[in-house]
Design a protein around this motif. Sequence first.
Motif, short mmCIF file in Angstrom:
data_model
loop_
_atom_site.label_atom_id
_atom_site.label_comp_id
_atom_site.label_asym_id
_atom_site.label_seq_id
_atom_site.Cartn_x
_atom_site.Cartn_y
_atom_site.Cartn_z
N ARG A 1 128.90 148.86 54.41
CA ARG A 1 128.49 148.69 55.71
C ARG A 1 130.37 148.54 56.66
NH1 ARG A 1 123.26 145.30 56.94
NH2 ARG A 1 122.67 146.36 55.10
N ALA A 2 131.04 147.73 56.83
CA ALA A 2 132.11 147.51 57.62
C ALA A 2 133.15 148.71 57.63
CB ALA A 2 132.82 146.37 56.71
N SER A 3 132.66 149.58 56.66
CA SER A 3 134.20 150.97 56.24
C SER A 3 132.87 152.01 57.56
CB SER A 3 133.75 151.41 54.98
OG SER A 3 132.26 151.64 54.66
N GLY A 4 131.78 151.54 57.25
CA GLY A 4 131.38 152.75 58.49
C GLY A 4 131.45 154.16 57.69
N VAL A 5 131.79 154.21 56.03
CA VAL A 5 131.48 155.60 55.97
C VAL A 5 130.12 155.45 55.08
CG1 VAL A 5 132.70 156.73 53.73
CG2 VAL A 5 133.63 155.53 55.08
N THR A 6 129.30 156.73 56.02
CA THR A 6 127.59 156.93 55.04
C THR A 6 127.26 158.06 54.62
OG1 THR A 6 127.41 157.27 57.29
CG2 THR A 6 126.64 155.60 56.88
N GLY A 7 126.74 157.94 53.47
CA GLY A 7 126.44 158.73 52.52
C GLY A 7 126.99 159.90 51.45
N GLU B 1 136.51 152.86 45.70
CA GLU B 1 137.71 152.73 46.56
C GLU B 1 137.60 152.84 47.73
OE1 GLU B 1 140.96 154.58 45.31
OE2 GLU B 1 140.70 153.42 43.72
N VAL B 2 136.30 152.94 48.49
CA VAL B 2 136.56 152.77 49.65
C VAL B 2 136.25 151.05 49.94
CG1 VAL B 2 134.66 153.06 51.70
CG2 VAL B 2 134.98 155.02 50.52
N ARG B 3 135.56 150.72 49.38
CA ARG B 3 135.37 149.00 49.68
C ARG B 3 137.26 148.16 49.56
NH1 ARG B 3 130.32 150.69 46.64
NH2 ARG B 3 131.10 150.06 45.13
N PHE B 4 137.80 149.13 48.30
CA PHE B 4 139.09 149.03 48.32
C PHE B 4 140.07 148.50 49.51
CE2 PHE B 4 138.70 148.64 43.55
CZ PHE B 4 138.79 147.06 43.38
N LYS B 5 140.02 149.53 50.45
CA LYS B 5 140.34 150.02 51.74
C LYS B 5 140.17 149.63 52.16
CE LYS B 5 143.00 154.22 50.48
NZ LYS B 5 141.73 155.19 49.72
N VAL B 6 139.19 149.11 52.21
CA VAL B 6 138.04 147.49 53.37
C VAL B 6 138.90 146.78 53.63
CG1 VAL B 6 136.42 146.74 54.44
CG2 VAL B 6 136.27 149.54 53.64
N ALA B 7 138.91 146.28 52.50
CA ALA B 7 139.14 144.51 51.69
C ALA B 7 140.61 144.58 51.57
CB ALA B 7 139.01 144.95 50.33
N MET B 8 141.80 146.09 51.78
CA MET B 8 143.10 145.88 51.95
C MET B 8 143.28 145.72 53.79
SD MET B 8 144.97 146.76 49.28
CE MET B 8 146.48 147.29 49.71
N SER B 9 142.52 145.94 54.21
CA SER B 9 142.84 145.80 55.68
C SER B 9 141.90 145.16 56.05
CB SER B 9 142.90 148.01 56.35
OG SER B 9 140.85 147.64 56.20
N LYS B 10 141.04 144.40 56.30
CA LYS B 10 140.50 143.32 56.38
C LYS B 10 141.07 141.99 55.47
CE LYS B 10 138.06 146.12 59.56
NZ LYS B 10 136.81 147.28 59.02
N PRO B 11 141.45 141.14 56.06
CA PRO B 11 141.67 140.06 54.99
C PRO B 11 140.65 139.16 55.42
CG PRO B 11 144.01 140.39 55.89
CD PRO B 11 142.85 141.78 56.03
N TRP B 12 140.64 138.82 56.47
CA TRP B 12 139.26 137.68 57.03
C TRP B 12 138.28 138.00 56.45
CZ3 TRP B 12 135.82 139.77 59.49
CH2 TRP B 12 135.84 141.34 60.55
N LEU B 13 137.52 139.56 56.24
CA LEU B 13 136.38 140.07 56.18
C LEU B 13 136.54 139.53 54.72
CD1 LEU B 13 133.99 141.65 56.34
CD2 LEU B 13 134.81 143.38 55.77
#
Lengths: 344, 448, 310
Positions: A61-67, A77-89
């Motif tokens: 949801r946080a990544s905004g990637v859909t489909g 991969e998308v989830r790892f990227k989000v986690a990398m960029s948003k430590p607090w999340l």
Amino acid sequence: MGVDILPLVTSIVTFYGIYLILALSFNIEYGFAGQPNFGKVFFYSIGAYVAGNFTANMLMRASGVTGVDFCSDLAAEVRFKVAMSKPWLIIALFLLSLLIAAAVGGVFGYLTSYPALRLSGDFLAIVLLAFGEIGRVFARNYTPLVCGVYGLSGVPNPLVWIGDPRMARLAYSAIVLAIAFGMYLLTERLVNSPYGRLLKSIRDDELVSSVMGKVTPRVKGSALIIGSSMAAVAGVLYAFYVQTVVADDFIPIVTFVVVTMVMLGGVANNKGTLLGAMVMTLMDRLTRASFLRILGISVGFDISYVRYIVTGLLIILILMVKPEGLISEKPLKTPAIEEAEKLS
Amino acid sequence: MAEEKKGLKYGLAASVLLNIILLAGVAWALTHPKVVEKPAPAGPAPTVTVTVTATKTVTPTAPAAPAGIIEYPIGLAIAVSGPYAVEGPYRRDAALLAIEHVNKMLEAAGSPIRFKPIHEDSKGTAEGAIAALEALAAAGVKVVVGPLSSKEVRAVKSFADAHKIVCISPSSTAPGLAVPDDYIFRVVQTDVAQAKALAQVVAELGYTKVAIIGRDDDYGRGIADMFEKLFTEKYGGTVKKLMYTPDLPDYSTEVQRLAEMVSDLGADEKTAVLIIAFDADGLNILGHARLNPVLSKVRWFGSESLKRPTFIPPKAPAEIGEFVVSVKLTGLFPSPERNPVTEFFEKEYRSKYGKDPTPYSYYAYDAAWLACLSVLAAGKYDGEAVKKVLPTVAEKYIGASGYKKLDENGDCAGSDYRIWTVVVEAGEYKFKEVGVWSFATEKVSFFG
Amino acid sequence: MLQLAAPLLTALLLGSLYTLMALGLTMTYAVTSIPNFAHAEFVTIGAYIMAVAVNFGKLGLVGGLASAFLFAALVALATDELVFKKLAALGATPLHLLTASIGVGLVLRYTLSIVADLKGLLSVKTRVVVNPVATIGQAYLTTLHLWAVPTTLAVVAVLHLVFMKTKIGKAMRAMASNLDLARVSGINTTLVRRVTWVIAGGLAGVAGGFWSVYSPINPETGWVALLWIFAASILGGFRSFYGTVLGGYVVGFSESLGITFLSRYLGVNVAYKPMIALLIIVVVFLWKPTGLAEVTPRGLLESLKKAVGR
């Protein structure tokens, strides 16, 4: 080509931490309350499912990637990227997962108390064992939970944003150990409290306790709630450690390992559980061909099966030499008794 | 107290006795190996066109190696228990054989380099695979053959990337794992190609209705779902699926349901069965199916995992052999199916272990060869360097399982599929090649 | 009715085999209070002995079964003498014994794995051809039905006679109901214990032997079936001989008929099959906390009367 001790340390520490929590929870349920919860792996898996499903969904949801297919490796991969960029999340998701899993585990523990209060020892063990397998078969068929037979990958290490993945793993193992040790202290407090004494008294003679006006079923049920909640926390820690949640990992053997830890260490003694969990962890990690190589020992044949045989023999041997477990049950510890001991 | 002491003594005595019995059993097994011919001398090594440029600059730190010998460890993260209790040891043995062959080659050439296998049982679970990789990493291993299943590979991926450990899986086929520039390599094609080829072969042979019976795991589901999609959308066929839970004691009820599904489809000359199974479950299913009148009269197709000596006599019971011949069990296998390395590997494997290799053993053998060759080509024992040279080494390599060129994701690039069926020739059961599916043109052609 | 014949016949065979496997588990639990997880390994050992005896030793069906019985019985006796008896003498609780049995299971299973691996016997089937002798629609009665089902029934009948008529059988029942009382009454508990383990292991071995005729086996065959064996035994109350017989067939029938119905009429995924036996355990115990042993025809009739009376 040198020896790299770091992965071994992380491996031992994390495995020990996670299984210590499971063993402590089994000790509360069986050692102190007399309820052999052989569905341990079920409550453990609940934690992992909750952590995996919740974290992965929130990150998507946080990544905004859909489909993108939730279960695909691309999504991981998308989830790892989000986690990398948003430590607090990712940290928030980790902490929330712990809370939610503890709550959900507790609810399931409460439901379990229904059969538990009606069945005696060995029956309860087998019925709960069946529970665990039902849970696994359900999870491997019900894809929305953790992607069924494929498993859900992309549950990032909550410290992944550190950058150096080796350090992230080490730091995470420290967190696991800290939580496990915190659980140990809590368990010690709990079992040496009036509540702990009540559990023991019910375990030893339920009739007497109920004559004393205690609502024994409620007390026994509460032990299952606490134990299941702890097991679910261990499940969360496991999910973030392996970073993949596969239903087929939660087989009865996990429960047997936990039971063995408690029985070896000594029932109704948390120090024994510390020791029993350590013995089994080291048995698993330090008899491997890789570790023998570090020591400079080279074996000419495949030792995998031999390892399992030796583990089996060790279990038998310890039980024969120390039937009470490595550390036997200690008498109660209360401020009053301590004072009395000082005087005498 | 005396009682207790006595018990203790008995306990110790008992354990010692149990140990002796155990060791006696193992010793017996070790001293009575299967009758095998003398190990053949090192035959032709697989076709290699890599310039071996190993230098002596590496500091030898490996323990227990004779002076002057540089020993490189090759990790084998291959499950030999749980779901892989039967199949795992075959693949482990193939990888061990490959390392033995590489060492013979190096010894003959006077090279100071030797490869040392370290096996870890990854148990077929995510947790087991991670633990195996951690242990191997601690021992300084940078190149690993395995893990076997896609779910294990998925679990170790981030660990392998983080620790720069090259993993070469002989049998993970999930299409989703095709990720470029990572430390995961797979010497086998993904399920997509096989499903595509299977659907086409089944359709071109004139079948419009297919009942699938398959393992409900990542392997079985991968092929079944892809086959269903292609067969219904592209060829307008009808598919009914029965996916069963693996590792159950028995599948007779599933087979009965399959028979009902086949009856529902008409059980005529346009109806076929597709079985996607491993060893234990597959034999159990075929054993029940041969007794069923409906299932005995339709054509059967099988996944590549069915092309195993286990499924035909003399390994399999004769009655199962008769059944697979009578239902014309047909399947595919990636080609080029046979080459001199294949023959060499089979001969060596048989003479060393006294058993026939399983289909994925060929891939395990090649994975181990590629692991060793890449280390030699890189000239140093370093994951990053090995990762860089591996695609080139693979491109120049033809092994027991054929040409091993990798695509941009580090997976085996598509190759042709041979179509096989089971026949009896001069009283002997055989997998006979009857046609080919071309990867380039996507066309099926039958021999003769 | 024709539609039901196939699952019914399967259930009959599977039920017999599960019963044969579970009887020993129940006996050892009743007499020695050991929830024996290593019982599964006796099944595997019997299966392997049968396969080796028939395929390589040319012993034939009866000879194979006899050697399976003998060998599995010996292994069972040895495990008790070497491990469980000592532990029991040290005052181990059932859960301690259970833990020990997990250890014993590991030792037996992986010793077998090593031998099977070295001998190239990781997957093997006894070379006895099973043929249909009669078909009803799509259902078939096989030669294995003709061997396994009567064998099971004969075993049940013989054990019934042993328990009822012989001294040793009565001694077993005495030990099962009260060990101390049995001991003071002058029963040779050591002998009874040994006989119990021999019969338990032997029956598991015979069941394994039949299984290796039915389907190919591997070192984890018994371990995989363990939950079903426990299901049969525990459904019968874990201590009851007749309960176990009932439990074995309930497991066989419910699973085979259950999934056939669910899948055929409700479209339930067949992969849910392993849940059925387990769900039955849970449901039965929530209904009757002591298992099916307590369910007698008279009891059933009475509850029926009550229901009608209301």
